[in-house]
Structures are given as structure tokens and as C-alpha cells.
Design a protein around this motif. Structure first.
Motif, PDB file in Angstrom:
ATOM      1  N   GLU A   1       0.808  -1.214   0.000  1.00 24.98           N
ATOM      2  CA  GLU A   1       0.000   0.000   0.000  1.00 24.98           C
ATOM      3  C   GLU A   1       0.840   1.262   0.000  1.00 24.98           C
ATOM      4  OE1 GLU A   1      -3.282   0.444   2.714  1.00 24.98           O
ATOM      5  OE2 GLU A   1      -3.660  -1.680   2.523  1.00 24.98           O
ATOM      6  N   ASP A   2       1.920   1.274   0.644  1.00 29.17           N
ATOM      7  CA  ASP A   2       2.719   2.474   0.655  1.00 29.17           C
ATOM      8  C   ASP A   2       3.476   2.661  -0.650  1.00 29.17           C
ATOM      9  OD1 ASP A   2       4.103   0.232   1.297  1.00 29.17           O
ATOM     10  OD2 ASP A   2       5.467   1.207   2.677  1.00 29.17           O
ATOM     11  N   ASN A   3       3.648   1.660  -1.451  1.00 30.80           N
ATOM     12  CA  ASN A   3       4.325   1.821  -2.716  1.00 30.80           C
ATOM     13  C   ASN A   3       3.459   1.249  -3.849  1.00 30.80           C
ATOM     14  OD1 ASN A   3       6.205   2.302  -4.624  1.00 30.80           O
ATOM     15  ND2 ASN A   3       7.760   0.938  -3.793  1.00 30.80           N
TER      16      ASN A   3
ATOM     17  N   GLU B   1       2.851   2.634  -6.755  1.00 33.79           N
ATOM     18  CA  GLU B   1       3.412   2.833  -8.084  1.00 33.79           C
ATOM     19  C   GLU B   1       4.299   1.677  -8.484  1.00 33.79           C
ATOM     20  OE1 GLU B   1       5.291   6.591  -8.344  1.00 33.79           O
ATOM     21  OE2 GLU B   1       3.486   7.592  -7.773  1.00 33.79           O
ATOM     22  N   LYS B   2       4.975   1.089  -7.566  1.00 37.77           N
ATOM     23  CA  LYS B   2       5.815  -0.057  -7.881  1.00 37.77           C
ATOM     24  C   LYS B   2       4.942  -1.244  -8.302  1.00 37.77           C
ATOM     25  CE  LYS B   2       9.344  -3.010  -5.987  1.00 37.77           C
ATOM     26  NZ  LYS B   2      10.053  -3.452  -4.851  1.00 37.77           N
ATOM     27  N   PHE B   3       3.816  -1.417  -7.690  1.00 32.08           N
ATOM     28  CA  PHE B   3       2.915  -2.512  -8.006  1.00 32.08           C
ATOM     29  C   PHE B   3       2.375  -2.344  -9.422  1.00 32.08           C
ATOM     30  CE2 PHE B   3      -1.350  -4.363  -8.196  1.00 32.08           C
ATOM     31  CZ  PHE B   3      -1.022  -5.694  -7.974  1.00 32.08           C
ATOM     32  N   LEU B   4       1.990  -1.115  -9.772  1.00 29.78           N
ATOM     33  CA  LEU B   4       1.418  -0.882 -11.083  1.00 29.78           C
ATOM     34  C   LEU B   4       2.504  -0.899 -12.112  1.00 29.78           C
ATOM     35  CD1 LEU B   4      -1.150   1.845 -10.201  1.00 29.78           C
ATOM     36  CD2 LEU B   4      -1.583  -0.556 -10.677  1.00 29.78           C
TER      37      LEU B   4
END
Length: 190
Positions: free
Chosen positions: A183-185, A187-190
Motif C-alpha cells: 500500500e505504501d508503494n 506505483e511499484k505494483f502498477l
């Protein structure tokens, strides 16, 4: 011993007359001038000769009583019996001929049946051979197809399953490439 007409005329006897053939009795009858029909039977001509010899007192009259002759009125009965006998013989010959023809017909039918069975067996054998040949050809084509698949699999990669494109996306195979969600990152997931 050959027949001697002069000897018979010199001393005629019933015994010698009985031993003569028809042709010899005819010679005796002609010698004495006895009239007869050429188609008459031997016994009838012999009877005329005996009657003449008795009439001329060459032989005693008792000769006629003891001479064995066939009465002329039985000629028709004998002829009828002969005709019936010939008819029976002919009927038996016809029956034998019919039986022979029937046997031949049955043999021909049996031969035809045997030939038919042989043809059917030959046709069945040929059919089985064709089916076996088709089966071998099918197996050879399937084997060739599998070999082609394996060749294509080797060219595309070492794993033959990877080389085959089935056209369906299987997500379970690709889940490992998806990063963990944080949740805090985001953009990395997407």
C-alpha cells in the motif's frame, strides 16, 4: 462240328433237328420245299419241318407229340411280355438317368457353393488386409505428426509444452511474475 445237310437228309432225327440253329433249320426247310415266312421264329419253322417229315412218313407220328414247341397262339403273349419287360427296363434306365442327373446337379450346386464361400473368404481376407494397411498408414501418419510436433518443440525451446501455442492464457502460470502489493508503494505494483 459243322452242319451237313446231306447227312441230315440221309438220316433225320428229332435230336439233331433240336440241336440246329435257325439258319440250318431254314436250309432243311428249303431242301424239302416247305413254305414259311422268313420272319418266323426258329421253333415255328422247326414245327413245319417236323410236320412235313411226319406227313411224308420219314419220322413217326409220335414225334409231334413229344416234340417241344411253343404254340403259335402264345406268340402274342410272349411278344406282349417282351414289350412289358423292355418297357420296365427302359423305365429303370430313365430312373437311373434321372438319379445321375440329380447327382450331377447337386455336385454342381455344391461346387458353386464352395466357390462362393471361397470368394467370400477371399473378399473378407482382402478387406482385413486393407483395414490393416489403413491402420498401419494411420499409425505412421500419427507417428510422423508427433515427430513433427517434437521437432517444432525442440526448435522453440527445450520444453515441448512451451513451444506449443494453445491460444489460451493460463494465469496460474504467470502469477509468479506479478509483484506483491504494498500500500505504501502502489506505483511499484502498477
Amino acid at each position: 462240328m459243322p452242319f451237313n445237310l446231306d447227312k441230315f437228309v440221309a438220316s433225320p432225327s428229332v435230336e439233331e433237328l433240336d440241336s440246329l440253329k435257325k439258319s440250318e433249320i431254314v436250309k432243311v426247310a428249303k431242301h424239302y420245299g416247305i413254305e414259311f415266312q422268313p420272319l418266323m421264329r426258329k421253333d415255328e419253322i422247326k414245327r413245319y419241318v417236323l410236320e412235313y417229315l411226319v406227313d411224308e412218313s420219314i419220322l413217326p407220328s409220335t414225334v409231334l407229340e413229344t416234340a417241344i414247341t411253343v404254340p403259335t397262339d402264345n406268340t402274342f403273349e410272349l411278344k406282349r411280355l417282351e414289350i412289358e419287360m423292355n418297357k420296365e427296363i427302359r423305365l429303370k434306365e430313365i430312373e437311373r438317368e434321372r438319379e445321375r442327373e440329380e447327382r450331377e446337379r447337386k455336385e454342381r450346386e455344391m461346387q458353386k457353393q464352395k466357390e462362393k464361400e471361397e470368394r467370400e473368404m477371399q473378399m473378407q481376407k482382402e478387406k482385413e488386409e486393407r483395414e490393416m494397411q489403413m491402420q498401419r498408414e494411420k499409425e505412421a501418419r500419427e507417428h510422423e505428426f508427433r515427430m513433427k510436433q517434437l521437432e517444432l518443440g525442440v526448435i522453440k525451446g527445450s520444453d515441448p509444452k512451451v513451444g506449443l501455442d494453445t491460444g489460451v492464457f493460463d494465469i496460474s502460470k504467470h502469477v509468479k511474475f506479478v509483484p506483491k502489493f504494498q500500500e505504501d508503494n502502489v506505483e511499484k505494483f502498477l
